[in-house]
Design a protein around this motif. Structure first.
Motif, short mmCIF file in Angstrom:
data_model
loop_
_atom_site.label_atom_id
_atom_site.label_comp_id
_atom_site.label_asym_id
_atom_site.label_seq_id
_atom_site.Cartn_x
_atom_site.Cartn_y
_atom_site.Cartn_z
N GLY A 69 0.81 -1.21 0.00
CA GLY A 69 0.00 0.00 0.00
C GLY A 69 0.85 1.26 0.00
N PHE A 70 1.93 1.26 0.79
CA PHE A 70 2.83 2.42 0.84
C PHE A 70 3.45 2.67 -0.53
N ALA A 71 3.92 1.61 -1.17
CA ALA A 71 4.52 1.76 -2.50
C ALA A 71 3.51 2.30 -3.49
N SER A 72 2.26 1.85 -3.40
CA SER A 72 1.23 2.35 -4.30
C SER A 72 0.98 3.84 -4.07
N VAL A 191 -4.03 -2.43 -0.81
CA VAL A 191 -3.28 -1.86 -1.94
C VAL A 191 -4.08 -0.74 -2.61
N LEU A 192 -5.37 -0.97 -2.76
CA LEU A 192 -6.21 0.04 -3.38
C LEU A 192 -6.33 1.28 -2.49
N SER A 193 -6.37 1.08 -1.17
CA SER A 193 -6.36 2.22 -0.25
C SER A 193 -5.11 3.05 -0.43
N VAL A 199 -3.63 9.42 -4.66
CA VAL A 199 -4.39 10.38 -5.46
C VAL A 199 -4.74 11.62 -4.63
N LEU A 200 -5.13 11.40 -3.37
CA LEU A 200 -5.58 12.50 -2.52
C LEU A 200 -4.42 13.23 -1.86
N VAL A 314 -10.95 6.79 2.95
CA VAL A 314 -10.12 5.75 2.35
C VAL A 314 -9.49 4.87 3.42
N SER A 315 -9.14 5.47 4.57
CA SER A 315 -8.48 4.72 5.64
C SER A 315 -9.33 3.59 6.17
#
Length: 522
Positions: A69-72, A191-193, A199-200, A314-315
């Motif tokens: 998720g961090f990498a994304s 990952v989607l989060s 994006v935000l 999102v969280s």
């Protein structure tokens, strides 16, 4: 020589690794005979714990999931840093606003090219190496963005950065492969989060940093976090073998096109994704116009901070993912669409009247849009485990089309008819999504386009238990199911490794006969 000594060695119950778990079926069925690679690109040593060993499957725990998720977050952010900086960029390059407005368009165009041409490579090459390459190239190109004084160079580099900003779209199907079936939706949601956070948070960080210092510092920050991502990928990313060895790159592209017109689940998901991403982009683009005008008249900084409300929504994505794991994906999608309609109705009724309505709508729309996307991805990834990168690429291209549509059409509707008309435009799209979802039921077989079959059970555990019993009954009578998915093959986590693997191999053989992949030459 005895007959048993002359036979080709096969995997038996005794030979199956004792540590084998259902989550490893998809990769194992394609790669348990793979050589064990010890180096990246032939010369960079791979940490021993990350080297692929079929006897010691990787454990996909929470820490690794969060690392994905961090990498994304900090790779997809490259696409959006420029948006709050356009005024400063126009001053720095001594050009008009209309000229710098090409930058976001170019970087998004590059992203579309990367989705089409690079992300499908996840079904062909070792994904660890793909990610290391694209993150390295992205970081190097960002150095150019930070130091150049030429607008043309900046635009070219922006396009190229967009092309290689596909790390999240390689990590997403990899997470689906690594995670056990009962945690697949949770893994995807993390990952989607991370992707939605990127994006935000990119807009918030870029706006705040540029408010107090130079726009170049934003790109120096991007270089730093991409370096952290690169080191993290080297130290944490498992080295899974390549898949689909009998396919070429052009076969990969061809099967993407074939999937997009022959798979009802994928087409249904793409149409819904187009609508939901159009609503998402319409909301966030027109939100700036809404909050900057009467009756709110908020400053740019305050408007930017509304991104924090979206991030709060999102969280909650990982918690939503746990709920999706317990449901048949169709029902999670249905619940998500219905909740989006409810929160959008709040925006339609009072978005331009009271800021509380805007805050509530922002929070709810972000939560349930994510729920919808995770449930759709979970359903799509069950189509063909060996083609998840291609299936994901088609879905993300649909999302990209929706974003373009929502940004362009939504802006025009807002400018000509006002905030309520723009909100009603999104409400109409949510109605379209609900219609598309309802024309195909939750338990339709793979190639059923319309209608309902197989009952209406919503609990995934019950459905999986029924499938397990049906498989036992079929195996007892010598019959096999016509259209099993990877989820069906591993629905009994207590089954033996050999039984699970054999079901997976049988499933793969059926897919080969249906020409999902190119047949081997005679």
């Amino acid at each position: 020589m005895t007959a048993s000594a002359s036979r080709t060695p096969t995997v038996t119950v005794e030979e199956a690794p004792r540590s084998f778990r259902p989550g490893e079926v998809d990769e194992k069925l394609t790669s348990f005979e793979e050589p064990r690679f010890t180096k990246d690109f032939g010369f960079i040593p791979i940490p021993k714990r990350l080297q692929y060993d079929p006897a010691k499957p990787f454990h996909f725990g929470l820490f690794l999931n969060i690392a994905f998720g961090f990498a994304s977050t900090f790779t997809v952010a490259n696409l959006y840093y420029c948006q709050p900086l356009l005024i400063q960029l126009s001053l720095a390059f001594h050009v008009s606003f209309s000229e710098v407005s090409r930058i976001p368009t170019l970087i998004q165009a590059g992203y579309a090219v990367g989705l089409l041409l690079i992300s499908p490579l996840g079904d062909l090459l070792r994904r660890r190496q793909i990610i290391l390459v694209v993150v390295t190239i992205s970081g190097a190109l960002t150095i150019g963005l930070a130091v150049t004084n030429n607008l043309i160079v900046f635009e070219v580099l922006s396009f190229l950065v967009g092309v290689v900003t596909v790390t999240p779209q390689i990590l997403l199907p990899l997470a689906a492969d690594l995670a056990p079936p009962h945690r697949r939706a949770s893994a995807i949601s993390v990952v989607l989060s991370g992707l939605l956070f990127g994006v935000l948070i990119a807009r918030v960080l870029a706006g705040v940093i540029a408010e107090f210092t130079s726009w170049r510092v934003v790109y120096y920050f991007s270089i730093g976090v991409q370096a952290v991502v690169l080191v993290g990928c080297y130290l944490l990313l498992p080295d899974y073998p390549s898949k689909n060895k009998d396919l070429t790159y052009w076969d990969i592209l061809w099967t993407m096109a074939k999937f997009s017109v022959t798979e009802p689940i994928l087409i249904q998901a793409c149409l819904i994704n187009i609508g939901s991403s159009a609503c998402f982009s319409n909301f966030w683009v027109t939100l700036t116009f809404l909050l900057g005008a009467s009756p709110y008249n908020y400053s740019t900084l305050v408007i930017g901070l509304f991104g924090l409300i979206g991030m709060a929504g999102v969280s909650l994505g990982p918690f939503v993912g746990r709920g999706i794991d317990k449901l048949v994906p169709w029902y999670a999608s249905l619940f998500g669409v219905l909740m989006l309609i409810i929160f959008q109705s709040i925006q339609v009724g009072a978005g331009g009247v009271n800021v509380a309505a805007v805050i509530i709508a922002t929070f709810g729309l972000d939560i349930f849009r994510q729920m919808l996307q995770v449930s759709l991805s979970t359903a799509v990834f069950s189509i063909a485990p060996e083609a998840r990168a291609r299936l994901n690429a088609v879905c993300i291209l649909a999302i990209f089309i929706g974003q373009v549509m929502g940004t362009s059409v939504g802006t025009q509707v807002f400018v000509k008819f006002g905030w309520r008309a723009a909100a009603l435009f999104s409400m109409g799209l949510y109605g379209f999504e609900l219609f598309i979802l309802l024309i195909r039921g939750p338990h339709c077989s793979r190639y059923t386009w319309f209608g309902y079959e197989g009952g209406l059970e919503a609990r995934r555990s019950v459905v999986d238990e029924r499938k397990r019993r049906a498989e036992e009954s079929s195996s007892g009578s010598g019959e096999t199911s016509e259209e099993p998915s990877d989820r069906d093959a591993i629905s009994d986590p207590k089954g033996s490794a050999a039984t699970i693997e054999q079901k997976a191999v049988d499933s793969r053989s059926r897919e080969d006969r249906k020409s999902i992949e190119k047949p081997s030459p005679a």
